[in-house]
Scaffold this active site. Structure first.
Site, PDB file in Angstrom:
ATOM      1  N   ALA A  32       0.827  -1.202   0.000  1.00 43.97           N
ATOM      2  CA  ALA A  32       0.000   0.000   0.000  1.00 43.97           C
ATOM      3  C   ALA A  32       0.863   1.255   0.000  1.00 43.97           C
ATOM      4  O   ALA A  32       0.467   2.284  -0.540  1.00 43.97           O
ATOM      5  CB  ALA A  32      -0.928  -0.003   1.211  1.00 43.97           C
ATOM      6  N   ASP A  33       2.040   1.198   0.601  1.00 39.72           N
ATOM      7  CA  ASP A  33       2.939   2.346   0.609  1.00 39.72           C
ATOM      8  C   ASP A  33       3.482   2.646  -0.786  1.00 39.72           C
ATOM      9  O   ASP A  33       3.840   3.777  -1.086  1.00 39.72           O
ATOM     10  CB  ASP A  33       4.112   2.119   1.560  1.00 39.72           C
ATOM     11  N   LEU A  34       3.542   1.645  -1.652  1.00 42.77           N
ATOM     12  CA  LEU A  34       4.089   1.840  -2.985  1.00 42.77           C
ATOM     13  C   LEU A  34       3.163   2.652  -3.882  1.00 42.77           C
ATOM     14  O   LEU A  34       3.593   3.193  -4.892  1.00 42.77           O
ATOM     15  CB  LEU A  34       4.392   0.489  -3.633  1.00 42.77           C
TER      16      LEU A  34
END
Length: 82
Positions: A32-34
């Site tokens: 999700a951080d990507l």
């Protein structure tokens, strides 16, 4: 959360804190951080602006398990000094 700062239109504080200044929603899932990389002007704070290499830094420390104490910090010379 969007904020206009320079050329960026996204607020992506990186892995340290989430958009609300907390850490509870991070890495769930890690991918999700990507998603923050999709913005064309996105640049994480953790990426260095310059890169210096010191090829002789590990000279004499061929076996990292035994020689790790021989590795020292690198203090670059200041500009203008020789």
């Amino acid at each position: 959360m969007n904020a206009l700062v320079g050329c960026t239109t996204s607020f992506d504080p990186g892995w340290e804190v989430d958009a609300f200044g907390a850490v509870s929603n991070l890495c769930q899932p890690m991918e999700a951080d990507l998603y923050g990389c999709a913005d064309p002007c996105w640049w994480p704070a953790q990426v260095a602006d310059t890169l210096n290499t010191y090829p002789n830094w590990s000279a004499g420390a061929d076996d990292v398990m035994q020689d790790w104490r021989k590795l020292q910090s690198v203090f670059p010379e200041t500009k203008g000094s020789s």
